[in-house]
Scaffold this motif. Sequence first.
Motif, mmCIF file in Angstrom:
data_model
loop_
_atom_site.group_PDB
_atom_site.id
_atom_site.type_symbol
_atom_site.label_atom_id
_atom_site.label_comp_id
_atom_site.label_asym_id
_atom_site.label_seq_id
_atom_site.Cartn_x
_atom_site.Cartn_y
_atom_site.Cartn_z
ATOM 1 N N ARG A 196 -7.750 85.067 -20.527
ATOM 2 C CA ARG A 196 -7.037 85.287 -20.023
ATOM 3 C C ARG A 196 -6.798 84.103 -18.789
ATOM 4 N N GLN A 197 -8.211 83.244 -18.140
ATOM 5 C CA GLN A 197 -8.107 82.647 -17.278
ATOM 6 C C GLN A 197 -7.811 80.726 -18.424
ATOM 7 N N MET A 198 -8.039 80.488 -19.270
ATOM 8 C CA MET A 198 -8.268 79.596 -19.743
ATOM 9 C C MET A 198 -7.151 79.385 -20.525
ATOM 10 N N SER A 199 -6.947 77.223 -20.195
ATOM 11 C CA SER A 199 -5.347 76.973 -20.876
ATOM 12 C C SER A 199 -5.504 75.745 -21.849
ATOM 13 N N SER A 200 -4.574 75.445 -22.827
ATOM 14 C CA SER A 200 -4.710 74.995 -23.806
ATOM 15 C C SER A 200 -4.759 73.266 -22.421
ATOM 16 N N ARG A 246 -7.995 79.382 -30.174
ATOM 17 C CA ARG A 246 -7.127 79.176 -30.655
ATOM 18 C C ARG A 246 -6.020 79.819 -31.274
ATOM 19 N N GLN A 247 -6.656 81.370 -31.081
ATOM 20 C CA GLN A 247 -5.666 82.206 -32.051
ATOM 21 C C GLN A 247 -5.661 83.074 -30.332
ATOM 22 N N GLN A 248 -5.949 83.051 -29.589
ATOM 23 C CA GLN A 248 -5.798 83.597 -27.885
ATOM 24 C C GLN A 248 -5.398 83.033 -26.860
ATOM 25 N N VAL A 249 -4.745 81.831 -27.372
ATOM 26 C CA VAL A 249 -4.655 80.539 -26.198
ATOM 27 C C VAL A 249 -3.412 80.361 -26.534
ATOM 28 N N LYS A 250 -1.588 80.052 -26.305
ATOM 29 C CA LYS A 250 -0.931 79.471 -26.290
ATOM 30 C C LYS A 250 -0.917 78.036 -26.616
ATOM 31 N N ASP A 251 -0.966 77.466 -27.058
ATOM 32 C CA ASP A 251 -1.024 75.806 -28.091
ATOM 33 C C ASP A 251 -2.214 75.453 -28.544
ATOM 34 N N MET A 252 -2.812 76.583 -28.050
ATOM 35 C CA MET A 252 -4.528 75.625 -28.401
ATOM 36 C C MET A 252 -5.075 75.645 -29.597
ATOM 37 N N GLU A 253 -3.817 75.904 -30.873
ATOM 38 C CA GLU A 253 -4.289 74.994 -32.087
ATOM 39 C C GLU A 253 -3.610 74.337 -32.380
#
Length: 901
Positions: A443-447, A497-504
């Motif tokens: 919830r607080q991390m960004s890619s 990677r499945q929970q944050v947008k563009d992380m994968e």
Amino acid sequence: MDVTTCLKSLLLAIHQYRDNRTAHNAAQLQKQVEELSGMRCVRLLSSGQVLPSECVCGLVELAGDPNTSPILTGTIISLLAQLACDDESRDVLQSSYNLTSTLASIIHCHSTTPREPLVLQCLKLLQRLTYNGRIFHCANYIHELIDFLMTNIQSHNDDITMPCLGLMANLCRYNLSVQTHIKALSNVKAFYRTLINFLAHNSLTVVVFALSILASLTLNEEVGEKLFHAKNIHQTFQLIFNIIVNGDGTLTRKYSVDLLVDLLKNPKMADCLTRYEHFSVCLSQVLGLLHVKDPDSATKVLELLLALCGVSGLRSLLCEVVFRPAAPRLRAASRRHGAGLDAGQTTEPGLALIQWLSSPAEGEELCCLQALQLLTELLEEALGSEVVSVCVLGYVELLVPVVLGLLQGLDPAAPDSQLRTHCIPLTLPLLCSEESVCRVVSRQMSSQLCLSQVELLLSCCHNNDPLTCPPTGHDSSLSQVCGEAVLKSVELMSKLRQQVKDMETCFYRILQDQRMVTPLSLALTSSHREHVQTGLRLLFEATPLPDFPSLVLGESIAANNAYRQREAELSVKRVAVQQDVPALMGKSLSGPSPSSPSHSIHSLIEKLQNGMELQDQMKDVRVSEIMDVYEQKISALASKEGRLQDLLEAKALALSQADRLIAQYRCQRAQAEAEARKLASMLKEAERRREELQAELGSQVLEAERSKGDIEELLQHNARLQADSQEHQALKGSYNQLLNRFNESERLLKELQMAHISVTKQMDTLRKSQDTLRLQHDKAVCELKEREEQIKSFQSELQQRNRDITGLRGELRGQEERGRAKEKEREELEETVDILRKELNKTELARKDASIRASSLELQKAQVEAKLQKKEEELNKHSSMIAMIHSLSSGKQKSDVNLSL
């Protein structure tokens, strides 16, 4: 005067005093030393420059010279104490300049006057140098120093006892050779008795020093078993915790924490502490010390907490104390948007740890790292349970923003870059250790944050940056830490990677980067199981990717393996050399000796076995006496081996000093070569200038030849120009005088113009300052008037408040009197209620009897009613018969009357 000029003057004064020991040179040297002390030079020795090193060498040599005056020696020691301001400088002073032996020699020279200020100075500096440092037992004057300390500890002189106890505690800690030497002394029992008597001393510092020495010397012996027995060890724990919480200062707390940490390394002591009934209360008091803003105290408290985490029985209890009390406020704080930590939350130990993480200032880096390590271990314990409590998740919600803020803005040139880089391997396992925690982090991390962090770390690993090349002597290479940080960051991206947008997308992009080869190869060839497993997981994810550099990774792994093989071969050679050196030293010291200690021990065992077989032939000698003799021989051989090891360490120290001198010589040689190159360039410049001047001289010679012809022509006019020449000379003299006067007047005019300009500037400055001061004065007068009005309003409000308070006090007294009356009425009502309860009980009994009687009466009533009904029927019959009789016998009127009746 800058530091370099001061150091040069100091070095010159040292050489002058060393060559000619006069009072004038001594005064000059003392003046230079005091000037350098007044500059407050920080980390002067850790800079690695030649000039400070030469100055310190000269000062240490002069301080150790018995012919140096005590006043000058004291000034030098004061400067050295000022230079020993950090751990790195203390290590340099102890290892490179042999300052410990020098101070021990000064104490030995003045051992007859132990109360002298110079001796106290040396003792205090030695205590600072030897704290957490290894002292070679074979160094000069160490035996004399130990004898001096034991003598003065038993002298009961309070001025000298405390520094002697502190220094003895440092020497005995983790130093088996010093411990063996003290135990072999004849007066060791009296020394033990003196230390035990110090346990009842008024000063907590003295008590801690005495306990530390006893723990180092007697913990595994008979005296220690009695002193630290299971029956009274709880009292010792309570004493140590009281000293930690209510100590006389940072020094006392530091040594008491070290004592408790040393006791925890003993399994029996650790087991006794797990069964200590007041441990939770003591632990809460120790955690309260984290709210102190002193980094030294916080460092020692965190060191103790980390040691307590190492005991399996205390780890879970520590988690409960840290996390459980903070639960309600953590939930309230997590619901506030951007509220941060307020003053009411500072009483919770978990939030105190977050405060040490939030903004590590200069000098607090170690506290930050220790707090991270403590939180890592505590959260591993808390998150390792089957069900993660809401308290822990709320704490993680507060912790994640602080950790992310600590990791952002990693700059290799920044002074705290090493701290931030070390933080990543400690914190990222926290962020990806549990699924519920991953949801909180997502919830607080960004890619973009992860990508920028990994890019920066990869650039630090790939390029030859100062961040990846720390100086020799660091505990761990920051390049390896950067590689580990890269792997942990990529692993976190894999989990999110499945929970944050563009992380994968960012995750697969990083895996195909060429720079990932270095951290992956280091992880796969590492000796740590976790690093290898992390590398294999990432390799499994990266192998199917099209642009993954598999060939480059294989070459890097092969290179790492070859490097490790060369390191192993070199280490084997070094071990062989180290095994040969003690044998050669033993031969040179004591003649022929056995080939190795193990060989001599095996031979002794064979002799003992032969002696047991021949026991019948040696009836007059007991086997136990023979074993005692051989045990003494074995202990003597072991002590001899320890001394030889100490000699080897001393030789290694001398070799390091020689290397340092060689480095200084090379530096000086490089400087001399640079000066020589500079002089050569100056010489070439002078040759070129000479050639130019020679060419000009040739042209001047040609002009002189042309001038000869002109002179011959002019000689004809010489006769008639003689008179004109004399007149010309007179006019020339007057002209020169006028010219000089003119130049002087012009110079004076320029000076006056410059003075006029400066005065004009000063006048403008003064006018501006006057205007500024006038404005400030007007502003201050206005503010003063406003403050006076505020004070008057405050005074009126204060008087009104006092009147209100007086009225409220009267009302309070009335309320108190009414309260007392109400209290009396309540007591009377309670008595009445008791009486009514008793009467109610009696009435209840009477009611029960009455109900019984009523039931019987109802039965009788039913019977009587039945009889009455029969009687009424009979009466009706009789009345009808009487009515008929009367109707027959009487008239109509009398019949009506009877009927109405």
